[in-house]
Design a protein around this motif. Structure first.
Motif, PDB file in Angstrom:
ATOM      1  N   GLU A  48      40.951  42.544  59.306  1.00 37.48           N
ATOM      2  CA  GLU A  48      39.757  41.741  59.065  1.00 37.48           C
ATOM      3  C   GLU A  48      40.166  40.308  58.713  1.00 37.48           C
ATOM      4  OE1 GLU A  48      36.965  43.861  57.009  1.00 37.48           O
ATOM      5  OE2 GLU A  48      35.421  42.360  57.339  1.00 37.48           O
ATOM      6  N   VAL A  71      30.334  46.331  57.779  1.00 38.51           N
ATOM      7  CA  VAL A  71      30.907  45.029  58.113  1.00 38.51           C
ATOM      8  C   VAL A  71      32.238  44.802  57.397  1.00 38.51           C
ATOM      9  CG1 VAL A  71      30.498  42.548  58.146  1.00 38.51           C
ATOM     10  CG2 VAL A  71      28.609  44.121  58.464  1.00 38.51           C
ATOM     11  N   PHE A  72      32.311  45.193  56.109  1.00 33.42           N
ATOM     12  CA  PHE A  72      33.489  44.812  55.321  1.00 33.42           C
ATOM     13  C   PHE A  72      34.408  45.971  54.951  1.00 33.42           C
ATOM     14  CE2 PHE A  72      30.124  41.746  54.319  1.00 33.42           C
ATOM     15  CZ  PHE A  72      30.741  40.586  54.726  1.00 33.42           C
ATOM     16  N   GLY A  73      34.046  47.179  55.326  1.00 36.93           N
ATOM     17  CA  GLY A  73      34.914  48.309  54.997  1.00 36.93           C
ATOM     18  C   GLY A  73      34.856  48.674  53.531  1.00 36.93           C
ATOM     19  N   LEU A  74      35.969  49.192  53.049  1.00 41.61           N
ATOM     20  CA  LEU A  74      36.042  49.681  51.676  1.00 41.61           C
ATOM     21  C   LEU A  74      35.671  48.610  50.652  1.00 41.61           C
ATOM     22  CD1 LEU A  74      36.805  52.423  50.604  1.00 41.61           C
ATOM     23  CD2 LEU A  74      39.119  51.613  50.276  1.00 41.61           C
ATOM     24  N   VAL A  75      36.130  47.369  50.933  1.00 38.64           N
ATOM     25  CA  VAL A  75      35.827  46.265  50.027  1.00 38.64           C
ATOM     26  C   VAL A  75      34.324  46.073  49.917  1.00 38.64           C
ATOM     27  CG1 VAL A  75      36.274  43.853  49.546  1.00 38.64           C
ATOM     28  CG2 VAL A  75      37.932  45.180  50.810  1.00 38.64           C
ATOM     29  N   GLY A  76      33.643  46.188  51.064  1.00 42.76           N
ATOM     30  CA  GLY A  76      32.196  46.025  51.077  1.00 42.76           C
ATOM     31  C   GLY A  76      31.512  47.083  50.244  1.00 42.76           C
ATOM     32  N   LEU A  92      29.097  47.117  43.076  1.00 43.99           N
ATOM     33  CA  LEU A  92      29.167  46.238  41.903  1.00 43.99           C
ATOM     34  C   LEU A  92      28.043  45.208  41.922  1.00 43.99           C
ATOM     35  CD1 LEU A  92      32.992  45.625  41.624  1.00 43.99           C
ATOM     36  CD2 LEU A  92      31.582  47.215  40.359  1.00 43.99           C
ATOM     37  N   MET A  93      27.658  44.779  43.126  1.00 43.94           N
ATOM     38  CA  MET A  93      26.575  43.806  43.213  1.00 43.94           C
ATOM     39  C   MET A  93      25.268  44.436  42.746  1.00 43.94           C
ATOM     40  SD  MET A  93      27.774  42.009  46.617  1.00 43.94           S
ATOM     41  CE  MET A  93      26.593  40.961  47.343  1.00 43.94           C
ATOM     42  N   LEU A 114      30.450  54.832  52.109  1.00 43.46           N
ATOM     43  CA  LEU A 114      31.837  55.267  51.929  1.00 43.46           C
ATOM     44  C   LEU A 114      32.319  56.032  53.150  1.00 43.46           C
ATOM     45  CD1 LEU A 114      33.777  54.901  49.591  1.00 43.46           C
ATOM     46  CD2 LEU A 114      33.224  57.193  48.843  1.00 43.46           C
ATOM     47  N   MET A 152      39.293  45.685  42.528  1.00 44.32           N
ATOM     48  CA  MET A 152      38.246  44.869  43.161  1.00 44.32           C
ATOM     49  C   MET A 152      37.221  44.465  42.115  1.00 44.32           C
ATOM     50  SD  MET A 152      37.542  46.954  46.648  1.00 44.32           S
ATOM     51  CE  MET A 152      38.889  47.467  47.666  1.00 44.32           C
ATOM     52  N   VAL A 165      32.726  48.876  47.665  1.00 45.59           N
ATOM     53  CA  VAL A 165      32.955  48.690  46.224  1.00 45.59           C
ATOM     54  C   VAL A 165      32.189  47.473  45.720  1.00 45.59           C
ATOM     55  CG1 VAL A 165      34.677  48.226  44.461  1.00 45.59           C
ATOM     56  CG2 VAL A 165      35.182  49.796  46.298  1.00 45.59           C
ATOM     57  N   LEU A 166      32.295  46.367  46.453  1.00 42.83           N
ATOM     58  CA  LEU A 166      31.617  45.166  45.975  1.00 42.83           C
ATOM     59  C   LEU A 166      30.106  45.307  46.068  1.00 42.83           C
ATOM     60  CD1 LEU A 166      33.761  42.127  47.006  1.00 42.83           C
ATOM     61  CD2 LEU A 166      33.513  43.227  44.814  1.00 42.83           C
ATOM     62  N   LEU A 205      27.029  46.915  54.238  1.00 37.51           N
ATOM     63  CA  LEU A 205      28.233  46.238  53.747  1.00 37.51           C
ATOM     64  C   LEU A 205      29.482  47.032  54.125  1.00 37.51           C
ATOM     65  CD1 LEU A 205      27.062  45.023  50.248  1.00 37.51           C
ATOM     66  CD2 LEU A 205      27.587  43.651  52.223  1.00 37.51           C
ATOM     67  N   LEU A 248      26.426  35.861  42.608  1.00 38.78           N
ATOM     68  CA  LEU A 248      25.381  36.661  41.972  1.00 38.78           C
ATOM     69  C   LEU A 248      25.647  36.764  40.471  1.00 38.78           C
ATOM     70  CD1 LEU A 248      22.922  38.503  42.526  1.00 38.78           C
ATOM     71  CD2 LEU A 248      24.494  40.405  42.630  1.00 38.78           C
ATOM     72  N   TYR A 261      37.482  52.395  58.830  1.00 35.36           N
ATOM     73  CA  TYR A 261      38.446  51.388  58.391  1.00 35.36           C
ATOM     74  C   TYR A 261      39.707  51.992  57.777  1.00 35.36           C
ATOM     75  CZ  TYR A 261      35.139  47.562  59.041  1.00 35.36           C
ATOM     76  OH  TYR A 261      34.294  46.649  59.576  1.00 35.36           O
ATOM     77  N   ASN A 262      39.501  52.848  56.783  1.00 37.69           N
ATOM     78  CA  ASN A 262      40.661  53.306  56.013  1.00 37.69           C
ATOM     79  C   ASN A 262      40.751  54.823  55.937  1.00 37.69           C
ATOM     80  OD1 ASN A 262      39.775  50.545  54.487  1.00 37.69           O
ATOM     81  ND2 ASN A 262      41.983  50.794  54.635  1.00 37.69           N
ATOM     82  N   ASN A 273      42.491  45.892  54.349  1.00 34.44           N
ATOM     83  CA  ASN A 273      41.853  45.528  55.612  1.00 34.44           C
ATOM     84  C   ASN A 273      42.722  44.573  56.408  1.00 34.44           C
ATOM     85  OD1 ASN A 273      39.604  47.007  55.303  1.00 34.44           O
ATOM     86  ND2 ASN A 273      38.237  45.307  54.837  1.00 34.44           N
TER      87      ASN A 273
END
Lengths: 444, 357
Positions: free
Chosen positions: B110, A407-412, A418-419, A289, B272, A414-415, A404, B125, A296-297, B107
């Motif tokens: 990106e 590479v992907f920022g906030l989305v990374g 979740l993963m 985070l 998300m 959170v996801l 994550l 997954l 990123y954000n 983003n």
């Protein structure tokens, strides 16, 4: 010869305790003109007492009547009352003696407390402080003592192609799921280890078996945890020569619970548990985070906070993700070093590393002040998790989120979180979903 | 206790509250959207009732199991193939729509392909799990999200900037002749029940009356929030200016004392997760239906082929479809969906009745 009545009582008692209980001993003892049967549980009875106070007199007295008088007048022996009482006594470490037409219970309790040592890994403030020993016999006794139930089944297995180590599988026949027991037996048979020396090896073996990231068996050194888990239908594996018991099937809830939860008052216990879950989440997510929000954000936070983070980073010459990596790496080294060091030097390493390096690194402009706070926060929240194997998993997981987030920022972030959740949903431990919160006991 | 049914309905409502439905409804707000919304409520409840009623004849079975002993193999395969396509596209447009939102609001620098990759990784997954486990996952996500979403909606309703006059202005257009596109969009809010096609496997027991009442009241509340709150914040004309009215509405809210001041980030972080489960539920249904089509010939290899197809189509469409095109496609997709869904539900109901009597 014993009468029919005595014989039927003997059969009833045996059927109540019933094999497979590997430590139940039923023995006929006879001389030329005397005959006696004794029944006891070897792990909680002191065999020296049985030998000195019971067997020696038995063989020394020639007269049948003399021995009967001996039993009747011995302060440790009491005449038989009923079967229920006899079973209870047996599970407390008494010997049951069938002699001629009489039945006696003979106190031969062993004092296990003198063999045990204190807990080292899973310490609590209150509650019992004794841990398992390196002796399998004593360990079974410790569980028997805490869980005096006739339905406790004890099976003996041996694991290890070279070491042929004795392994005891314990479970409560009423609560344990028969499928799980069967699965565990198969698993014990399928383990291929040459030198089997400790329960942790099972853990390692099963992780290779299903390639799971999280531990699906719990290793504990506390007899009280083992016996509480028995009552919820879990299986306990004791290994000869290891002061740790393995509990399976274990789900996340078990890894997050400390024995202290039971010994504290209700709300305090709940509070502590909630604290651990929050700590778990923070420890996993925070490094990622930090990278996502600084790189990123930054607009996620309110202006003052975003500015103070950016301000403390002005002197830092590289991007946030490297900064985080450096500090996390340093922290891992510190943790690792202080575990391996002798107790006397350990605190010095932490002081030198934690205080001096942290302070100096900030002043030299290598990392930001906020980063130091975050790293210590991550470390502390990691230690909140009571079971070590699980907190080690978290130590690794946070790098996944970090990557994550990079590479992907906030989305990374959170996801990624979740993963991890999805992965835990997918995982099961001997057929029990990993995120089970309420364990249901199978109804017969 | 049929909480799983409610979860399916809820996810669909949540996801439609932000992506396409508000913009379509607001676009036609002077041309019959209000009447369409009002009409869509009885329609949605009726469809839910008919479909779940028909499915009670097949307890704990998904469509592949129901059609497994069908004599008309070709017909049932064709049938399932068509529904698979519907499910896949439903998941795809949700995913594309949300990726669009992410690349606009979170983003912007990106490439969308990156966002797609991380989403696909998470989705694959999830969709490989057994149906029951997916419901566990949905439960966890909803458990985390619903309290916060409730709080955000509460903030939206109690915000000082909310102008009830604009909302009343739109309601004066109630008696306009209903519009087909708006009607299709509004009914889509209710169509979470269609997921029962596969998820009926984990539903135990019959649906009680309060399940329908829940759908009714939450549906009304959801439609009102979706449609009217953006209008209340941005004005009856102003709301039409936005591509994603609800996201912009969330951006107008502010949490004064929280470290995260702008609600939009909290909102998007929650969504998300909801998008992930929504797409996963749709694609899991598509995958399972496909397995049903193959019957016993379903192998691991074929499963991976299907997943590869999913990936390729997603990547292709992320390159080809931009926001405007996606919105246009979705409007027509909604109409097709409305027709197909009605035919499917009604024919299934009649078929189920005939089969059992």
């Amino acid at each position: 010869m014993p009468t029919m009545k005595v014989e039927s009582i003997r059969k009833n008692l045996l059927s109540k305790i019933e094999a497979p209980a590997a430590d139940l001993i039923a023995k006929e003892v006879r001389t030329k003109d005397k005959y006696m049967e004794i029944l006891y549980i070897s792990t909680i009875s002191d065999e020296a007492i049985i030998h000195d106070k019971l067997l020696t007199p038995f063989f020394e007295m020639d007269n049948q009547q003399d021995f009967l008088t001996f039993l009747q007048s011995h302060p440790k022996s009491t005449p038989f009352k009923d079967e229920q009482k006899a079973v209870e006594d047996l599970l407390k470490g008494f010997v049951i003696i069938f002699y001629q037409n009489d039945i006696f219970t003979f106190d031969s309790k062993v004092n296990l407390a003198k063999d045990t040592s204190g807990t080292v890994v899973e310490t609590t403030v209150q509650g019992p402080q004794s841990g398992f020993t390196e002796n399998l016999h004593t360990n079974v006794g410790l569980i028997r003592e805490k869980y005096p139930v006739p339905d406790l089944t004890i099976e003996q297995h041996s694991v290890g192609t070279l070491s042929k180590t004795d392994v005891m599988l314990l479970y409560d026949r009423r609560f344990a799921d028969p499928d799980t027991v069967e699965e565990m037996r198969d698993f014990l048979k399928s383990v291929h280890i040459q030198m089997f020396q400790s329960g942790e090896q099972l853990l390692d073996s099963i992780t290779k078996h299903n390639r799971s990231f999280f531990p699906t068996m719990l290793v504990t050194e506390r007899p009280d945890r083992a016996s509480v888990n028995l009552s919820t239908g879990k299986l306990i594996i004791l290994v000869n020569g290891s002061p740790f018991a393995v509990i399976a099937p274990t789900v996340m809830k078990d890894f997050m619970s400390s024995m202290e939860d039971i010994y504290q008052t209700y709300w305090v216990g709940r509070f502590l548990q909630m604290l651990r879950y929050i700590g778990f989440n923070i420890s996993v997510v925070l490094p990622g985070l930090y990278v996502a929000t600084t790189a990123y954000n930054p607009e996620v936070f309110r202006v003052q906070l975003a500015l103070s983070i950016a301000g403390s980073r002005t002197a830092v010459p590289y991007p946030a993700f490297i900064e985080v990596l450096i500090m996390l790496f340093m922290m891992e080294l510190l943790t690792e070093a202080s575990i391996r060091l002798p107790k006397a030097i350990g605190p010095t390493a932490t002081t030198v590393g934690g205080l001096i390096l942290g302070q100096a690194a900030t002043e030299a402009g290598l990392v930001s002040n906020i980063m130091v706070i975050i790293v210590s926060f991550v470390a502390i929240t990691n230690f909140v998790v009571p079971i070590n194997t699980f907190s080690f998993t978290i130590r690794v997981l946070k790098y996944l989120i970090w990557a994550l987030g990079t590479v992907f920022g906030l989305v990374g972030v959170v996801l990624g979180f979740l993963m991890i959740n999805a992965y835990m949903v997918k995982l099961d431990s001997f057929g029990v979903p990993y995120l089970t919160l309420l364990q249901s006991k199978p109804k017969n | 206790m049929n909480r799983y049914f409610l979860y399916l309905v809820l996810i669909n409502m949540f996801i439609n509250a932000i992506i396409f439905v508000p913009s379509i409804l607001i676009k036609y707000s002077f041309n019959g959207a209000v009447a369409s919304v009002i009409l869509s409520i009885p329609y949605g409840i009726l469809m839910t009732y008919l479909y779940s009623k028909a499915l009670t004849k097949f307890p704990e079975q998904g469509l592949p199991e129901i059609l497994a002993d069908s004599k008309h193999k070709l017909l049932s395969n064709l049938h399932m193939g068509f529904i698979q396509l519907a499910y896949f596209t439903a998941g795809l447009i949700t995913l594309l729509g949300f990726l669009d939102i992410l690349s606009r609001f979170v983003n912007p620098e990106e490439p969308r392909l990156f966002l797609l990759i991380i989403y696909l990784a998470a989705i694959f997954l999830v969709i490989g799990m057994p149906t029951e486990r997916i419901m566990y996952f949905v439960e966890i996500i909803l458990f985390f999200s619903v309290p916060f979403l409730g709080f955000i909606v509460f903030k939206a309703y109690t915000g000082e900037e909310l102008s009830w006059d604009s909302i009343l202005e739109v309601t004066t257009y109630t008696f306009e002749w209903p519009n087909l596109k708006a009607f299709a969009a509004a009914t889509y809010v209710f169509s979470g029940y269609v997921n029962l096609i596969i998820f009926n496997r984990v539903i135990k027991g019959k649906l009680k009356i309060w399940n329908y009442l829940f759908v009714l009241f939450v549906g009304i509340f959801n439609l009102f929030t979706t449609f009217m709150i953006p209008i209340g914040y941005h004005g009856a004309d102003g709301a039409k200016e936005y591509l994603f009215p609800w996201i912009s509405t969330a951006d107008s809210l502010r949490l004064v004392y929280s470290p995260i001041e702008r609600v939009i980030f909290l909102f998007l972080m929650l969504y998300m997760g909801i998008t992930l489960v929504s797409v996963s539920v749709h694609w899991h249904a598509a995958l399972e239906l496909l397995k049903g089509t193959f019957g016993k010939k379903a192998t691991e290899k074929k499963k991976w082929l299907v997943i590869a197809a999913f990936i390729i189509i997603s990547i292709f469409s992320v390159y080809q479809i931009n926001t405007i095109r996606l919105n246009k496609i979705t409007e027509y997709w909604m109409i097709v969906r409305l027709v197909v869904e009605t035919i499917f539900v009604v024919s299934f109901y009649i078929w189920a009745r005939r089969k059992t009597t």
